[in-house]
Design an enzyme around this catalytic site. Structure first.
Site, short mmCIF file in Angstrom:
data_model
loop_
_atom_site.label_atom_id
_atom_site.label_comp_id
_atom_site.label_asym_id
_atom_site.label_seq_id
_atom_site.Cartn_x
_atom_site.Cartn_y
_atom_site.Cartn_z
N THR A 109 0.46 4.99 11.76
CA THR A 109 1.16 5.57 12.92
C THR A 109 0.16 5.69 14.07
O THR A 109 -1.06 5.68 13.84
CB THR A 109 1.67 6.98 12.59
OG1 THR A 109 0.53 7.80 12.28
CG2 THR A 109 2.63 6.98 11.41
N GLY A 146 23.62 -0.52 32.90
CA GLY A 146 24.64 -0.58 31.83
C GLY A 146 24.65 -1.92 31.12
O GLY A 146 24.92 -2.00 29.91
N GLU A 177 1.67 0.04 10.02
CA GLU A 177 0.22 -0.27 9.98
C GLU A 177 -0.61 0.88 10.55
O GLU A 177 -1.58 0.67 11.28
CB GLU A 177 -0.07 -1.62 10.64
CG GLU A 177 0.53 -2.71 9.80
CD GLU A 177 -0.12 -4.06 9.88
OE1 GLU A 177 -1.33 -4.12 10.15
OE2 GLU A 177 0.58 -5.04 9.65
N ILE A 213 16.19 -1.05 34.21
CA ILE A 213 16.41 -1.98 35.32
C ILE A 213 17.72 -2.73 35.13
O ILE A 213 18.47 -2.96 36.07
CB ILE A 213 15.19 -2.95 35.45
CG1 ILE A 213 13.98 -2.16 35.96
CG2 ILE A 213 15.51 -4.13 36.36
CD1 ILE A 213 12.66 -2.92 35.94
N LEU A 261 0.84 -1.20 0.00
CA LEU A 261 0.00 0.00 0.00
C LEU A 261 0.88 1.26 0.00
O LEU A 261 0.69 2.16 -0.82
CB LEU A 261 -0.91 -0.01 1.25
CG LEU A 261 -1.82 1.20 1.46
CD1 LEU A 261 -2.89 1.26 0.36
CD2 LEU A 261 -2.52 1.15 2.82
N1 CAA Z 1 -13.16 -0.25 6.54
C1 CAA Z 1 -13.87 -0.10 5.39
N2 CAA Z 1 -13.96 1.09 4.75
C2 CAA Z 1 -13.33 2.13 5.30
C3 CAA Z 1 -12.60 2.05 6.51
C4 CAA Z 1 -12.54 0.79 7.13
N3 CAA Z 1 -11.86 0.61 8.26
N4 CAA Z 1 -12.07 3.24 6.80
C5 CAA Z 1 -12.47 4.07 5.83
N5 CAA Z 1 -13.23 3.40 4.95
C6 CAA Z 1 -13.90 3.93 3.76
C7 CAA Z 1 -14.74 5.14 4.17
O1 CAA Z 1 -16.01 4.76 4.59
C8 CAA Z 1 -14.79 5.93 2.89
O2 CAA Z 1 -15.76 5.40 2.03
P1 CAA Z 1 -16.92 6.36 1.46
O3 CAA Z 1 -16.18 7.36 0.61
O4 CAA Z 1 -17.78 5.42 0.66
O5 CAA Z 1 -17.60 6.97 2.63
C9 CAA Z 1 -13.45 5.63 2.24
O6 CAA Z 1 -12.94 4.42 2.85
C10 CAA Z 1 -12.47 6.74 2.46
O7 CAA Z 1 -12.36 6.93 3.84
P2 CAA Z 1 -11.75 8.24 4.47
O8 CAA Z 1 -12.32 9.44 3.77
O9 CAA Z 1 -11.85 8.15 5.95
O10 CAA Z 1 -10.23 8.10 3.98
P3 CAA Z 1 -9.00 9.02 4.24
O11 CAA Z 1 -8.33 9.27 2.95
O12 CAA Z 1 -9.39 10.19 5.09
O13 CAA Z 1 -8.03 8.07 5.08
C11 CAA Z 1 -7.09 7.12 7.05
C12 CAA Z 1 -8.34 7.62 6.32
C13 CAA Z 1 -7.63 6.41 8.28
C14 CAA Z 1 -6.16 8.24 7.47
C15 CAA Z 1 -6.33 6.10 6.14
O14 CAA Z 1 -5.71 6.77 5.06
C16 CAA Z 1 -5.30 5.30 6.88
O15 CAA Z 1 -5.64 4.33 7.55
N6 CAA Z 1 -4.00 5.67 6.77
C17 CAA Z 1 -2.93 4.90 7.33
C18 CAA Z 1 -2.42 3.93 6.32
C19 CAA Z 1 -1.75 2.76 6.95
O16 CAA Z 1 -2.17 2.25 7.98
N7 CAA Z 1 -0.72 2.27 6.29
C20 CAA Z 1 -0.07 1.11 6.74
C21 CAA Z 1 0.64 0.46 5.62
S1 CAA Z 1 0.80 -1.24 5.83
C22 CAA Z 1 2.07 -1.49 6.89
O17 CAA Z 1 2.59 -0.61 7.52
C23 CAA Z 1 2.41 -2.91 7.00
C24 CAA Z 1 3.71 -3.23 7.61
O18 CAA Z 1 4.75 -2.69 7.32
C25 CAA Z 1 3.74 -4.34 8.56
#
Ligand code: CAA
Length: 633
Positions: free
Chosen positions: A365, A340, A363, A337, A125
């Site tokens: 912040t 050093g 996943e 705890i 992603l």
């Molecule tokens: N489940 C289903 N649908 C969801 C949802 C969920 N949990 N959250 C949002 N949606 C839907 C919303 O309902 C919306 O749909 P509609 O337009 O039909 O209403 C659509 O998705 C868009 O939602 P938002 O407008 O809320 O989206 P946004 O652009 O404002 O983003 C955010 C919201 C929560 C900030 C999101 O971008 C996010 O989670 N960002 C963080 C990304 C992330 O976690 N990345 C991790 C990468 S993976 C990783 O890190 C793995 C690793 O290394 C181990």
């Protein structure tokens, strides 16, 4: 609420703990030091039916519940945080979207080998411009006949390049925001799908993490996951579950550190008694135990909700945020705890201290977890700006004269004439090892340089271009073709001079941030889709082995280079032939000047569009300031 795990849960915990203690713990320090993936241990996890714990037996899984999965990640992380996240990313991110959104055929083809542990899964992603703002995805998938053509890059991908199957998110309908994103199942080995930098991380070093590069990758139509436009929701729903995995990882890391600290505190005698009996230490241990218990309840409760198909997005965000926040506190106290002794390499608490930090970052912040929690309790907060607006290139707005047509000689001739017209004098030179930060010009090698002997091509070009030698991070750090102080990038040396010639550099975000102040960027790369071209003033598409000798010869005036005068910063190559007859406007935020002649093609503003005719919602492509913040000059 009375909460108790079942006998089956505790039997599973005992089984995973025994495995972790006998198969992972003895090699954990070695894996950490060597940045090495535990291939054998992961294979054994598959044989033990642990790689598909929460998936039905008919799809190769163990048919257990979400809580069993959380316990398994916790127990592995208790001895090694890296091994814990391998399981978490594989089960929650690489496999879950196929289980939840895949067709029967997709499940049979991809989920079964993943759940059996015969294959490893990953999730793509994150991109340079789409981290927390995941909706800013720029990777594209264009339908052509029976295939989607995938182009773009993903960064920080856990389990890459070890994983076989990748769930990838890409834009199928541009300019409509999150609804234009789709999900695809992509296999390792497909033509055009390659891996970039293998990251050298602070912690979780036994897990592998790499960049994914897609160059015209043909993805069969049947590998679309869900429907077109459902990708963002698939990603969000997947992350809801993934956050239970990361919360469990944080809990396990903290639990391991706590147990070590407790044991040490009982043995370590100071002032005539074990330090555990000094009130200051006993209170620390009491707080650590309380925090662990609270985190465990939050995680297990989120897992129970998921298992019972009740809403759990807020609860998993709470669990992830809380468990990882307290994980940092617990590992900090555990190391304190130990005193050093805990600060020494090879001590489990030292590794736990490093492994812990990532849990508050990936996943989502912990700031994003709070956004998610807040949205659940007070409703969605109105956005400023938004993801649909495209961001400008990382290295700033560039001329982008990319030469693809004609013979290599013709392309080189055009490039050299353009550089000379911009004011570059190729009769002068500097030492090849001039510090990057002080050099007027740098010729840099990326992975595309291939074998070490090819560095001779870079050296020859640097001499004739009057430049010092630089490189991308992997060329210095992994290939070791140049010393570490020659790599350019946000984490390396910043280039502030005039001419930067990037040879075989794809253009990872961290590299581009290190050259954004260059007056002129020239890119030479055989991949026409390499991101560097979007960030270059001039470019030649072609193989380095062919282009570099011809360019070197074209810059050679047959005489030794004269000593270059002290560096003087030149103007970027947007030189206007004559003073414009129209008003110009400059961004009050960053100084970017809107040029009517160039327009803003990145944001679909055609050349020739006057500032007045720009749409009201247009924003500065460099810093995002609103149009009304521009001032007339
Ligand atoms: N489940 C289903 N649908 C969801 C949802 C969920 N949990 N959250 C949002 N949606 C839907 C919303 O309902 C919306 O749909 P509609 O337009 O039909 O209403 C659509 O998705 C868009 O939602 P938002 O407008 O809320 O989206 P946004 O652009 O404002 O983003 C955010 C919201 C929560 C900030 C999101 O971008 C996010 O989670 N960002 C963080 C990304 C992330 O976690 N990345 C991790 C990468 S993976 C990783 O890190 C793995 C690793 O290394 C181990």
């Amino acid at each position: 609420m009375l909460f108790k795990t079942t006998e089956e849960h505790e039997a599973l915990r005992a089984k995973v703990r025994e495995f972790a203690e006998t198969e992972v713990k003895p090699i954990a320090f070695m894996l950490d030091q060597n940045n090495e993936f535990p291939t054998e241990a992961i294979k054994k996890l598959g044989e033990m039916d642990l790689m598909g714990i929460p998936y039905p037996k008919e799809y190769g899984g163990a048919g257990l519940d979400a809580l069993s999965y959380a316990i398994a990640v916790e127990e592995l992380s208790r001895v090694d945080g890296g091994t814990g996240v391998i399981l978490s990313a594989h089960v929650s991110l690489g496999s879950y979207p196929i289980m939840a959104f895949g067709t029967e055929e997709q499940k049979k083809k991809y989920l079964v080998p993943l759940a059996k542990g015969e294959k490893i899964g990953a999730f793509g992603l994150t991109e340079p411009n789409a981290g927390s703002d995941a909706g800013g995805t720029e990777t594209t998938a264009v339908l052509e006949g029976d295939h989607y053509i995938l182009n773009g890059e993903k960064i920080f991908i856990t389990n890459a390049p070890k994983a076989d199957t990748y769930v990838i998110f890409a834009v199928t309908t541009p300019d409509i925001g999150t609804k234009g994103i789709s999900a695809f199942i992509v296999e390792k080995g497909w033509e055009g799908f390659t891996f970039g930098d293998h990251y050298d991380k602070l912690g979780i070093r036994s897990s592998s993490t790499a960049q994914l590069l897609f160059n015209d990758v043909k993805v069969p139509k049947e590998n679309l996951l869900g429907k077109e436009g459902e990708g963002f929701k698939i990603a969000m729903a997947t992350l809801d579950g993934g956050r239970i995995g990361i919360a469990s990882q944080a809990l396990g890391i903290a639990q391991g550190a706590y147990e070590h600290a407790l044991e040490y505190a009982k043995e370590r005698i100071q002032f005539g008694k074990p330090i555990a009996h000094q009130q200051v230490i006993s209170f620390k241990l009491a707080d650590m135990a309380t925090k662990l218990r609270a985190a465990r309840f939050l995680i297990y409760s989120a897992a129970e909700l998921k298992e019972h198909h009740e809403p759990y997005g807020m609860e998993s965000a709470m669990a992830k945020q809380y468990a990882s926040d307290i994980c940092l506190e617990v590992v900090n106290d555990a190391l304190q705890i130990f005193g050093g002794t805990g600060y020494l390499k090879g001590m489990e608490v030292e590794r736990a201290y490093r492994d812990a930090k990532i849990c508050t970052i990936y996943e989502g912040t912990n700031e994003i977890q709070r956004v998610v929690i807040a949205a659940h309790i007070i409703g969605k907060i109105a956005k400023e700006g938004g993801s649909t607006k495209k961001k400008g290139p990382i290295a700033g707005i560039r001329k982008r004269m990319i030469l693809k047509d004609g013979t290599v000689e013709e392309r080189v001739k055009t490039l050299v004439e353009s550089l000379k017209a911009d004011g570059y004098d190729f009769t002068v030179g500097i030492d090849l090892d001039t510090p990057i930060t002080k050099a007027d010009r740098v010729v840099s090698a990326g992975r595309g340089i291939g074998k070490k002997e090819n560095m001779e091509l870079i050296k020859n070009l640097a001499i004739q271009a009057g430049a010092a030698i630089g490189s991308s991070r992997p060329v210095a750090e992994e290939l070791k073709y140049v010393p570490l102080n020659r790599y350019v990038g946000m984490s390396g040396q910043k280039f502030n001079g005039n001419l930067y010639i990037a040879c075989g550099i794809s253009g990872a975000g961290q590299h581009l941030k290190g050259i954004k102040d260059a007056t002129t960027i020239v890119a030479i790369n055989s991949n026409a889709n390499a991101p560097i071209f979007k960030n270059a003033d001039y470019g030649i598409v072609g193989s380095l082995e062919e282009v570099l000798p011809i360019l070197t010869a074209a810059l050679d005036n047959g005489e030794p280079k004269k000593e270059a005068p002290p560096m003087k910063k030149m103007k970027k190559p947007f030189i206007k032939k004559s003073a414009p007859s129209y008003k110009t406007y400059v961004c009050n935020g960053c100084g970017y000047e809107y040029d009517k002649e160039l327009g803003d093609p990145e944001n679909e503003i055609q050349p020739g569009t006057s500032f007045e005719k720009l749409p009201d919602e247009w924003i500065c492509p460099l810093c995002g300031e609103a149009k009304e913040e521009f001032i007339e000059v």
